[in-house]
Design an enzyme around this catalytic site. Sequence first.
Site, PDB file in Angstrom:
ATOM      1  N   ASP A  76       0.839  -1.201   0.000  1.00 47.57           N
ATOM      2  CA  ASP A  76       0.000   0.000   0.000  1.00 47.57           C
ATOM      3  C   ASP A  76       0.873   1.250   0.000  1.00 47.57           C
ATOM      4  O   ASP A  76       2.020   1.232   0.449  1.00 47.57           O
ATOM      5  CB  ASP A  76      -0.971   0.008   1.186  1.00 47.57           C
ATOM      6  CG  ASP A  76      -0.279   0.029   2.540  1.00 47.57           C
ATOM      7  OD1 ASP A  76       0.754  -0.646   2.684  1.00 47.57           O
ATOM      8  OD2 ASP A  76      -0.758   0.718   3.451  1.00 47.57           O
ATOM      9  N   GLU A 140       0.105  -0.917   5.870  1.00 51.08           N
ATOM     10  CA  GLU A 140       1.166  -0.273   6.646  1.00 51.08           C
ATOM     11  C   GLU A 140       0.987   1.236   6.697  1.00 51.08           C
ATOM     12  O   GLU A 140       1.244   1.863   7.725  1.00 51.08           O
ATOM     13  CB  GLU A 140       2.527  -0.631   6.046  1.00 51.08           C
ATOM     14  CG  GLU A 140       3.707  -0.399   6.996  1.00 51.08           C
ATOM     15  CD  GLU A 140       4.299   1.001   6.895  1.00 51.08           C
ATOM     16  OE1 GLU A 140       5.159   1.331   7.729  1.00 51.08           O
ATOM     17  OE2 GLU A 140       3.912   1.761   5.986  1.00 51.08           O
TER      18      GLU A 140
END
Length: 381
Positions: A76, A140
Site C-alpha cells: 500500500d 502499513e
Amino acid sequence: MQRPTSATLPLARDLIRAPSVTPDDGGAIGVLATALRGLGFDIVDLPFGEGAARTPNLFARLGRGSPHLCFAGHTDVVPAGEQGWTSGPFDAVIRDGRLYGRGACDMKGGIAAFVGAIDRYLSDGRPLAGSISLLITGDEEGPATHGTVRVLEWMRDHGQIPDFCLVGEPTNPEHLGDVIKIGRRGSLNARIVVPGIQGHVAYPHRADNPVHRLLAILAELTAVPLDDGTQWFEASSLQVTSIDVGNSATNVIPGRAEARLNIRFNDLHTGQGLAEWIASVCRTHAPAAEADVRISGEAFLTQPTAEVDMLVAAIRAVTGREPRLDTGGGTSDARFISRYCPVAEFGLVGASMHKVDEHASVADLEELTDIYASFLERLMR
C-alpha cells in the site's frame, strides 16, 4: 558488484502500476503473488477485517528448513496528490536513470529487489539450504490494524515464525548503504482535556480558568528532558502539537481547554509508564482532567546479531560503504515483528518517499538486488 537483473525493474514497474492507495489494493498483491508462484513459492492470502474494508495480506514461503528468513514489506502507498507530478504517479516512467511513481522507494522497489534477489539465487542452481518467506501487507500506511499484526498472529499459530526478519523500508537518507535500522523509538499520542467554569474575565472569582491549569500541566511535562539517550538511541522527545480552546471572544474565560502531544521514546521507557506519568501530572494540576493516551508502538532494539553482521558485509561488498546501525526516524511494522523474532530494516534511499515525483534510482534498484542476493548467499550457506 554490478550485475544485470532480470526480474527487479519489470516487477517494480508492474507493482507501481497497481494503484494501491490505502486502503485499496489496486491489484498489487496479485501482481506479487504471480511473480512468487513463478519462483515456486506456496502462497497464502490472508485478508483480515470486515466487509469491503478487509485488508489484503500475503504470506509466501519457499522451503521448510532452517535458517528461515522472512522479508517483510507493504504494497500500500500514500495518496499521490493531485498536482505537481511530471508524469502520472502510477505510470512507472523511467526518466534520466530514475523510476518514477508512487511507491517507487516506499516500498514497491524494495519488494521487487528482494524478489529479484531470490530469482537470481535460485537461477544459480544451488539448493536452498533453509527457507525464505515474505510477509506482505496492504495496511502499513493506514491504521495497521488488520495487516502485519494479524499476519504475525497467523504465522505464530501455524508454526511459521522466522529465525530472522528483514524489512525493506527505505532506510538510507542519501546513499544506498548508509543506514541499517536495528531498532525504533516508541511513539505515543496524548490528548489532555481540562474542564473549567466559563465566566467573564472581569469576574475571575466566579469562573475557573482551564487554560491556566493546562499550561501548568504542560510546563511540568516539558520542564525536564525525559532522558539523555542510550548507546543505541537518541534522547526521548516530548513535543506539544496543539493547544485548543475554541474561544473567539476576548472577554470570556473558556469552559474547556485541550492539548495534544506526542512522545518518541527510547528503550528506557515503556508506553504504559509514560501514560501513567502524564496522568499523574494532570491529577496534580487539574484533578478533573482527562488524559487519553494512545500507544502506537513500543521502543525495540535488535542487538547486533550474526544476521546483521552478514547484512553489513553484503552492503560493504556491493557498495563499499560501511552502514551505520541506527534506531532513528519514525515507526514501521518492524515494531510488531520485534515481538516474535530479531528484525532489521534496510532498503532504498528514502529522500523522495511520500513526495511528489517519488522515485528510485534504477542503479540503486540493481545494487539493492545485489545486496539482498549477497545476504541470501551468506545466510543460506
